[in-house]
Scaffold this motif. Structure first.
Motif, mmCIF file in Angstrom:
data_model
loop_
_atom_site.group_PDB
_atom_site.id
_atom_site.type_symbol
_atom_site.label_atom_id
_atom_site.label_comp_id
_atom_site.label_asym_id
_atom_site.label_seq_id
_atom_site.Cartn_x
_atom_site.Cartn_y
_atom_site.Cartn_z
ATOM 1 N N UNK A 240 0.880 -1.331 0.135
ATOM 2 C CA UNK A 240 -0.056 -0.053 -0.024
ATOM 3 C C UNK A 240 0.902 1.217 -0.007
ATOM 4 N N UNK A 241 0.221 2.335 0.548
ATOM 5 C CA UNK A 241 0.774 3.649 0.359
ATOM 6 C C UNK A 241 0.553 4.357 2.034
ATOM 7 N N UNK A 242 1.397 5.212 2.490
ATOM 8 C CA UNK A 242 1.517 6.026 3.296
ATOM 9 C C UNK A 242 0.664 7.530 3.065
ATOM 10 N N UNK A 411 -4.703 14.098 3.144
ATOM 11 C CA UNK A 411 -4.776 14.541 1.635
ATOM 12 C C UNK A 411 -3.606 14.098 0.803
ATOM 13 N N UNK A 412 -3.823 13.031 0.041
ATOM 14 C CA UNK A 412 -2.919 12.363 -0.813
ATOM 15 C C UNK A 412 -2.114 11.207 -0.228
ATOM 16 N N UNK A 413 -1.598 10.330 -1.097
ATOM 17 C CA UNK A 413 -1.010 9.211 -0.648
ATOM 18 C C UNK A 413 0.549 9.484 -1.145
ATOM 19 N N UNK A 414 1.490 8.640 -0.429
ATOM 20 C CA UNK A 414 2.855 8.733 -0.910
ATOM 21 C C UNK A 414 3.445 7.371 -0.499
ATOM 22 N N UNK A 415 4.830 7.055 -1.159
ATOM 23 C CA UNK A 415 5.220 5.635 -1.152
ATOM 24 C C UNK A 415 5.904 5.450 0.239
ATOM 25 N N UNK A 436 6.858 8.373 -15.006
ATOM 26 C CA UNK A 436 5.217 8.005 -14.895
ATOM 27 C C UNK A 436 4.689 7.610 -13.595
ATOM 28 N N UNK A 437 5.616 6.411 -13.133
ATOM 29 C CA UNK A 437 5.328 5.753 -11.919
ATOM 30 C C UNK A 437 5.423 6.542 -10.383
ATOM 31 N N UNK A 438 6.025 7.580 -10.435
ATOM 32 C CA UNK A 438 6.372 8.560 -9.223
ATOM 33 C C UNK A 438 6.514 7.913 -7.919
ATOM 34 N N UNK A 439 7.319 7.025 -7.585
ATOM 35 C CA UNK A 439 7.439 6.513 -6.388
ATOM 36 C C UNK A 439 6.824 5.292 -6.158
ATOM 37 N N UNK A 440 5.926 4.772 -7.207
ATOM 38 C CA UNK A 440 5.342 3.240 -7.166
ATOM 39 C C UNK A 440 6.233 2.388 -8.055
ATOM 40 N N UNK A 441 6.076 0.922 -7.853
ATOM 41 C CA UNK A 441 6.604 0.156 -8.464
ATOM 42 C C UNK A 441 6.007 -0.227 -9.907
ATOM 43 N N UNK A 461 -1.943 0.189 -4.202
ATOM 44 C CA UNK A 461 -1.482 1.346 -4.157
ATOM 45 C C UNK A 461 -0.094 1.600 -4.381
ATOM 46 N N UNK A 462 0.903 0.728 -4.138
ATOM 47 C CA UNK A 462 2.356 0.798 -4.102
ATOM 48 C C UNK A 462 2.813 0.437 -5.578
#
Length: 612
Positions: A240-242, A411-415, A436-441, A461-462
Motif C-alpha cells: 500500500x501507501x502512506x 490529503x494524498x498518498x505517498x510511497x 510516470x510511476x512517481x514513487x510506485x513500483x 497502491x504501491x
C-alpha cells in the motif's frame, strides 16, 4: 506471615511491571513503524497528480513505449509485437462483462464442488512448491491470501498487523459508529494454511531473493527488536501507501492521519479529550472555540466521510453528553482545489457541498435554543492550501490562520521507504519508468515488476501498471481487491510468471500451463486477444464509487460502461445502497453480523464516549 497487605502489594507491583512491559513493547513497535515510514528527501516529489493529468502522462508514455518497441525491422519481430499490442488493448466492454460473469459462475461452481465433494489434492507441475512471500495484509493481499491454492505454493505472509482492515469504514470507527474489531479479520482466518509472521519488511535483496525484516519480541518483561530474513521464489509486494504530507512543516508532528486502526483510536480519544478539556471551568469563550474546532485537511472521500461522521456525532450524541458546549463546535474542511470529492460527477460534488453546509439537525428543542442564530457547524474552505501546522494553529498560504483543537490530515498518498528501496534495487529498467510511476513500483500489464525478471509481483497502491488495457488506475480498495483475485487466478492456473525472452528479443507475457483446463472465461478473453498461449492482462471492472455525507445520506456513482454517463444516486437512497454494499463487502459473516449489530446499538444507545 504472608498477609493480605503483602499480596495486595505484589499484585500492584506485578500489574505495574506488566504495564511497563507493554509500554516498552509499544515504544519499540512505534520505533519500527517510524523508521519504516520515514522518507528521506522531499515527499512532494511523489505526490500523485489528479486522475486526468495522470491519464495524459501515462497515455503519452504508452505511445512512446510502443514507438520505441516498433523499431525492430525484422518481420517476425513486428508480427510478434502486433500480437502483444493486441493482447494489451482494452477488451470490448460487452465481452469483458461476459468474461467476468463467466469467472463468477466458475468460482461459484468450484466452491460448490469443494463443499459437496471436498477439495481435490493438487500437486505442482514441477513437483516442488514455490515459496511465495506476500508483504502486506491490505485489500489486495487479503484477496490473494483467500484464493491462492496452498497445495501448489508455500505461502508466507509478512506484515506488522495480523489482520485485514475494512478501511472504508475507518472514519466511522474513529467516532464510535462501529467498533474497530467489527471491521477487522485475522489473517489466519482468511486462510489457515498460510504461514503468518508478524514483522515489518525493511528492505529486500532481489539477487539473493531475501526479505530483511524487523519484529518486536518479548521475553517476560523484557522486549527487544529482532532482525530476521525470509527467502522467496516469488515476492508479492502489496504494502500500500502512506499519507503524503507534501513536506509541509508540522503535519507529521501535529496532525492525525486516518490509515490504520491506531489512527482511528487516537482520533476517537482526541475528540473526547477536546470536549472534556473545553468543559473545564475558567476557559474563555475564544479558547473553547479553539479547543472544539476540528480541522479536516483534504476533501477527498476520506476527508468528507470523516467530517460527515464527526457531524453525526455532534448532532446525535452531542446533545446528550455536551449540550452546553455545542455552540462552540466548528468543523472546518480545508481543501487546496476548488471542489470536493474529485472522482465524483459535478452534480454529486454539489450535493456533497450542500450536505456539508446544511443547517444543524438537533432533535432536542432545549439544546437547539442554546445555539446562536444562523449557527454553522461545518465550514468549507476551498482553494485553501496549507503552509504550516503548529501546535494550535494551521497557517494557510492565503495568509489566514485557523486555530484548532484537533487536525486530521487526509490529503494524498505517498510511497513507503520499502517501495522506494525496491525501485532502487530493480535498476535502470525500473528507473526509466519513474517519470510516470512517481514513487510506485512500475509493472507490466501482468503486474510483474519491471526489472525483476518475474520474481517480484506488485499491485495495489504501491504499484503502477504500465501500458495496461485499463489505463491509469485509481488508488482504491476496489482496484487492489480485483488485482489480488486476478493474481490468484493466474497462480492457481500455474501460468509461468517468469518473462521468457523471445528469439526476437521481446519479453513475453505469462505462458499458459498446457495441462490446465481452459475455462469459458479464458475462451471469451482469447476470442478477442487471438492468443491461447498467453495470459490475458489485468483489466479493471469499475463497479462504482460511494461516499457517506452524513445525516443518513450518501452518494453513489455507478458507471454502466466506460464511455456512458454514470448512474447517480444521493440522499436516503444513496445511503441504503452505501450500507448494503459495505455490509455485503465485509470479508466474513462474522464481520457482517458485528457491523450490523454496531449500527443497531448506535441507533438505540448512541455512540460510546468512554475512554479506556
Amino acid at each position: 506471615p504472608y498477609s493480605t497487605t503483602t499480596a495486595l502489594f505484589e499484585s500492584k507491583f506485578n500489574a505495574s511491571s506488566t504495564t511497563e512491559s507493554k509500554k516498552t513493547e509499544q515504544s519499540l513497535r512505534d520505533e519500527i513503524a517510524g523508521r519504516s515510514a520515514e522518507i528521506k528527501g522531499d515527499e512532494a516529489q511523489y505526490a500523485l497528480a489528479d486522475g486526468d493529468q495522470l491519464a495524459v502522462v501515462e497515455s503519452e508514455a504508452r505511445e512512446a513505449d510502443k514507438a520505441e518497441a516498433s523499431v525492430d525491422t525484422t518481420e517476425a519481430a513486428q508480427e510478434l509485437q502486433k500480437k502483444l499490442d493486441r493482447l494489451c488493448k482494452t477488451r470490448p466492454y460487452p465481452l469483458f462483462l461476459a468474461e467476468k460473469a463467466a469467472e463468477i459462475v466458475e468460482a461459484n461452481l468450484d466452491s460448490l464442488g469443494k463443499t459437496l465433494f471436498g477439495k481435490e489434492k493438487r500437486y505442482p507441475k514441477n513437483g516442488k512448491k514455490e515459496n511465495v512471500v506476500i508483504l502486506g495484509t491490505g485489500w489486495g493481499a487479503a484477496s490473494l491470501i483467500k484464493d491462492i491454492d496452498t497445495d501448489l505454493y508455500d505461502v508466507t505472509v509478512v506484515s506488522p498487523r495480523n489482520y485485514f482492515l475494512f478501511t472504508p469504514m475507518l472514519a466511522g470507527a474513529s467516532v464510535g459508529t462501529v467498533d474497530y474489531r467489527s471491521i477487522t479479520e485475522p489473517v489466519r482466518e482468511l486462510n489457515r494454511k498460510v504461514n503468518y509472521i508478524e514483522g515489518t519488511a525493511m528492505s529486500i535483496d532481489p539477487v539473493t531473493k531475501k526479505v530483511f525484516c524487523e519484529s518486536v519480541t518479548c521475553d517476560g518483561n523484557s522486549c527487544d527488536i529482532d532482525d530476521f530474513e525470509v527467502d522467496y521464489d516469488k515476492l508479492v509486494v502489496t504494502v500500500g501507501a502512506q499519507t503524503n504530507t507534501f513536506g509541509i512543516p508540522g503535519v507529521r508532528e501535529y496532525c492525525n492521519f486516518l490509515k490504520q486502526v491506531e489512527d482511528a483510536k487516537r482520533i476517537r480519544t482526541s475528540i473526547v479529550n477536546c470536549f472534556e478539556r473545553a468543559n473545564i471551568p475558567g476557559l474563555s469563550e475564544e479558547e473553547k472555540i479553539r479547543t472544539l474546532t476540528f480541522a479536516v485537511i483534504g476533501a477527498g472521500p476520506t476527508g468528507i466521510e470523516f467530517a460527515a461522521e464527526l457531524r453525526d456525532f455532534v448532532e446525535q450524541d452531542g446533545p446528550k453528553y455536551y449540550p452546553k458546549l455545542l455552540k462552540y463546535v466548528r468543523i472546518k474542511i480545508i481543501e487546496a482545489s476548488s471542489t470536493v470529492l474529485a472522482p465524483f460527477a459535478k452534480e454529486l460534488q454539489e450535493e456533497a457541498i450542500s450536505q456539508m453546509k446544511r443547517q444543524v439537525q438537533i432533535q432536542d428543542e432545549e439544546v437547539r435554543r442554546l445555539l446562536p442564530t444562523r449557527f454553522e457547524l461545518v465550514e468549507l474552505l476551498l482553494d485553501s492550501s496549507v503552509k504550516e501546522v503548529t501546535e494550535k494553529k494551521i497557517a494557510l498560504n492565503n495568509g489566514n490562520d485557523i486555530p484548532y483543537g484537533l487536525a486530521v490530515w487526509a490529503a494524498g498518498n505517498g510511497p513507503l521507504p520499502l517501495t522506494l528501496d525496491i525501485i532502487e534495487k530493480l535498476g535502470d529498467e525500473q528507473a526509466k519508468s519513474q517519470d510516470v510511476a512517481r514513487g510506485r513500483i512500475a509493472t507490466d500489464p501482468w503486474m510483474r515488476a519491471i526489472g525483476s525478471k518475474g520474481s517480484i509481483i506488485s499491485f495495489g497502491d504501491c504499484s503502477c501498471i504500465m501500458n495496461g488495457p485499463s489505463g491509469p488506475l485509481p488508488a482504491t480498495a476496489q482496484v487492489a481487491a480485483q488485482q489480488g483475485e486476478y493474481l490468484a487466478y493466474l497462480m492457481n492456473k500455474e501460468y509461468d510468471m517468469s518473462p521468457t525472452i523471445s528469439r526476437e528479443g521481446l519479453e513475453l507475457p505469462p505462458l499458459r500451463n498446457e495441462d490446465s483446463e481452459k475455462k469459458l472465461s479464458e475462451s471469451i478473453a482469447s476470442f478477442y486477444t487471438q492468443s491461447d498461449e498467453y495470459a490475458k492482462p489485468f483489466m479493471f471492472l469499475n463497479l462504482g464509487i460511494l461516499a457517506y455525507t452524513g445525516g443518513n445520506t450518501a452518494l453513489t456513482q455507478i458507471s454502466p460502461a466506460p464511455n456512458a454517463g454514470p448512474i447517480k444516486g444521493s440522499g436516503k437512497v444513496g445511503n441504503a445502497l452505501w450500507r448494503s454494499v459495505y455490509l455485503s463487502k465485509q470479508v466474513s459473516i462474522r464481520n457482517r453480523v458485528l457491523v450490523l449489530n454496531d449500527w443497531i446499538k448506535r441507533q438505540i444507545f448512541g455512540r460510546d464516549i468512554t475512554r479506556v
